[in-house]
Design a protein around this motif. Sequence first.
Motif, PDB file in Angstrom:
ATOM      1  N   ASN A   1       3.679   1.338  -1.921  1.00  0.00           N
ATOM      2  CA  ASN A   1       4.460   1.275  -2.985  1.00  0.00           C
ATOM      3  C   ASN A   1       5.594   0.895  -2.839  1.00  0.00           C
ATOM      4  O   ASN A   1       6.709   1.275  -3.513  1.00  0.00           O
TER       5      ASN A   1
ATOM      6  N   SER B   1       0.591  -3.637  -6.544  1.00  0.00           N
ATOM      7  CA  SER B   1      -0.788  -3.117  -6.373  1.00  0.00           C
ATOM      8  C   SER B   1      -1.822  -4.385  -5.845  1.00  0.00           C
ATOM      9  O   SER B   1      -1.476  -5.368  -6.461  1.00  0.00           O
TER      10      SER B   1
ATOM     11  N   ASP C   1       0.741  -1.257   0.098  1.00  0.00           N
ATOM     12  CA  ASP C   1       0.057  -0.194   0.008  1.00  0.00           C
ATOM     13  C   ASP C   1       0.827   1.031  -0.010  1.00  0.00           C
ATOM     14  O   ASP C   1       0.339   2.255  -0.213  1.00  0.00           O
TER      15      ASP C   1
END
Length: 828
Positions: free
Chosen positions: A488, A565, A486
Amino acid sequence: SHQAPDSLRGKVVGSGHVALPPTDWHEMLVQAETALTYEFQRWLRHGDLFDIRAAIANATVTQPPSGHTTPSSEERTNIPDHHGSNIGSHNQQSRILGKGQTRLFLSCRPLALARFPWEAWELGTEFSATRAIQIVRSTLTIQSSSGAVVKHHRRRPRILVILGDSTGLNFQGDREAVQTLDKLAEIQFKGWQPGQSPQEVRKTICEAIADEDGWDALLFAGHSDEKDLMGGQLAIAPKVFMSIKEMSSYLAIAKRHGLQFALFNSCSGLDIAESLIGIGLSQVIVMREPIHNRVAQSFIRQFMQCLAQGMDVQAGMMAACQTLKLDQQFTYPSAHLVPSLFCHPHARLFRIPKRSLRQRLQALVPLRYEAIALTTCLGLSLLPMAQSFGVNQRLWTQSVYRQLTGQVPSADSPPVVLVQIDRKSTNDDRRLHIPNPIDRSYLADLVQQLTSHGASVIGVDYLLDGQAGDMANDEALREAIIQAVDQNVWLVFGSIFGEQNETVGLNRDSQLAEPGWVMESHIYMELGYMTLQASRDDAPFAYLLSLLHHGTQHNDIGANLQRPSRIHKIDLRNQFISQINALADQPQTPNQQKLSAIQGRSHFAPITLWSYEKFPPWLRQKWFAQLVDFSIPPDAIYKRVPAWAVLDPTITQQIPDLAGKTVMIVPGGYHQAGIDETSDNAPLPAATKYWYSKFPIASPLVNDPATGTPIFSGTSERLPKGEAHAYMVHHFLTQRTVVHVPDSWVVAIAALCGYFTAQWLLSAYPRDQWTQTQRRNLTLSFAGLTGLSGVVNLQLYISAGILLSWTLPTLLFWMYLLRVLRRKPHAE
């Protein structure tokens, strides 16, 4: 015109000056030569000799075809002269000289008959003989073994040149003529030197003749003369003479060592030729009469040119005489009638063959002791164990050289941070009392802490292929992964290849992560060597981390990459590799060009793969493989921090922001690390051990709150493979490439260099010019060059990334040199 008596290569009995009327001596000499040859040929055509002339001519008709031989047969006849003397004639039919040639051997008694120019006998013309007749001189008493040549295997023919008394003579022309053969033969000059006593010069010449290495040809230039009962005599120094009889025992030794041919380019050599053929030498060329120095030099110059063209000694002598006849007819008429060849009937005429490519290659075949040394060095250079030992020691040397020369890379900002789960980490946390398999909640805590410190790339050098004993641990790690994704953060977990070459990594049943969240990459490595791509779709652990590091640092790359993701249902790793390949194929910006360079250096060279596949497992080679450069100190590659410190609330706050760093969670040296509980720990490289002796293995990121000193991290007893992965990441990012040139190749090149250097020394410093001072100077020069080559070799590694073996090639090179340098020097 009047010539100085000393210009004759013979003994002058008397000299003086007398007033003479003007006379055309040249014309008178030509007339005398014409009269002599006319009377000589008329006598040979006398009717009493018809039968022998016819028999000889008939032999040229019945001679077998060229290239065939008949059983040895020899015809002997005697030609009586008007005084009752005999001239022996041998017509040997078993020796075929070549197409259209027959050889006639003549021997004369008394010696006065030998002075006639028998080579000018126009034999066979009246009978229209079908084959040319070559007249060769011989003796009435010759040893039966004279024609047998003892074969001595030499790379090049050896020629000994003896320069006698130079009074009134200039041997420079003789030297230059003989030296035209220096590329085809080994040539040594011997002779009188100023200051030598008669005994010393005699000893020098005799020892040279009987040299144990042997000679193929012997040449003499200077004054000589006939001497009854002594076989002729040579002037070897001013007023110093030596007879053939005195030299006979040494000449016999030389014959046993392979002496085939002798040329006495001096006056009145009939006695000399008779004596040498009599003691067993098979071929001798002499001058039957006194000869002028200029004629002698013109003859030897033409004769050496013929030998250099591959002619045998008879063909060479005839060609040289023809040149004298044409070029010197006005200056020295009749000079072409003076040279004569004496030869054993069964002798194979000496020649210096032109060296074909095959012969040149055969000359490279080593001698016995050279073959032993070469085989030993090549064998050692091919053994993988010996190669590893050599590379290990060489990298230690490079480490020392780096520090001594101040070429140690800066340790200010290495790209990698190692979080090491060391022995203190396993001892202090109850979850790691059994560290294998690693507790997943412990990993979860580390991932959470590193994410909170801003890490953008995290590599986990652990294999999580099994199921945890406690599902809560799996859940904790899953939550930590979700938190990182979350934010990255790129996560890479280690994997291996299964028995069917399938990827074995995260256990799917544990549901730790989906393929679109994290990546998996194989952690296989061979210590000391870079783990490279087997194909464009392959992505080894360190290579993948280096691409992620480079991509996250530059927006022109990162903007073109699919980020981790939880929404996308893709294989993040495959998608990432595809996007990286596309950017590398068509780079638009400098950062993309660097990305292309990283990818370009990540492949195995074709010859590396070929050598790895073609050799058997016990002799497996890795030609031109890329090495891990352990000569760079660890502090310049990565910063380390112990895992327990990362999780300690009182210390973790000291850890700086990890943005821009690639963080690796790796084993830190505890004994149970690895798939089989030992495989993660390797022997400590000598170079790393050197650096650990100079710098403490402490963390530069955190200090002990109580003492303020850096905290110890990792181990100094062995090398955890996670540290080797960190070296690879560094090398990919900095494009540090170290190529190991095959030791066997370097050894072979050193052998060739040693051989050709030795041959150059032998030609540049003949034995007759070899002195103690020259040997000392050359030894010191080559020792200095050896040391210089070692320094150049060390610098070449740092500047160009080329690792060359040095010890074995140097030893082999010196083995060839010592063969020359150990020669007994000439007295100074």
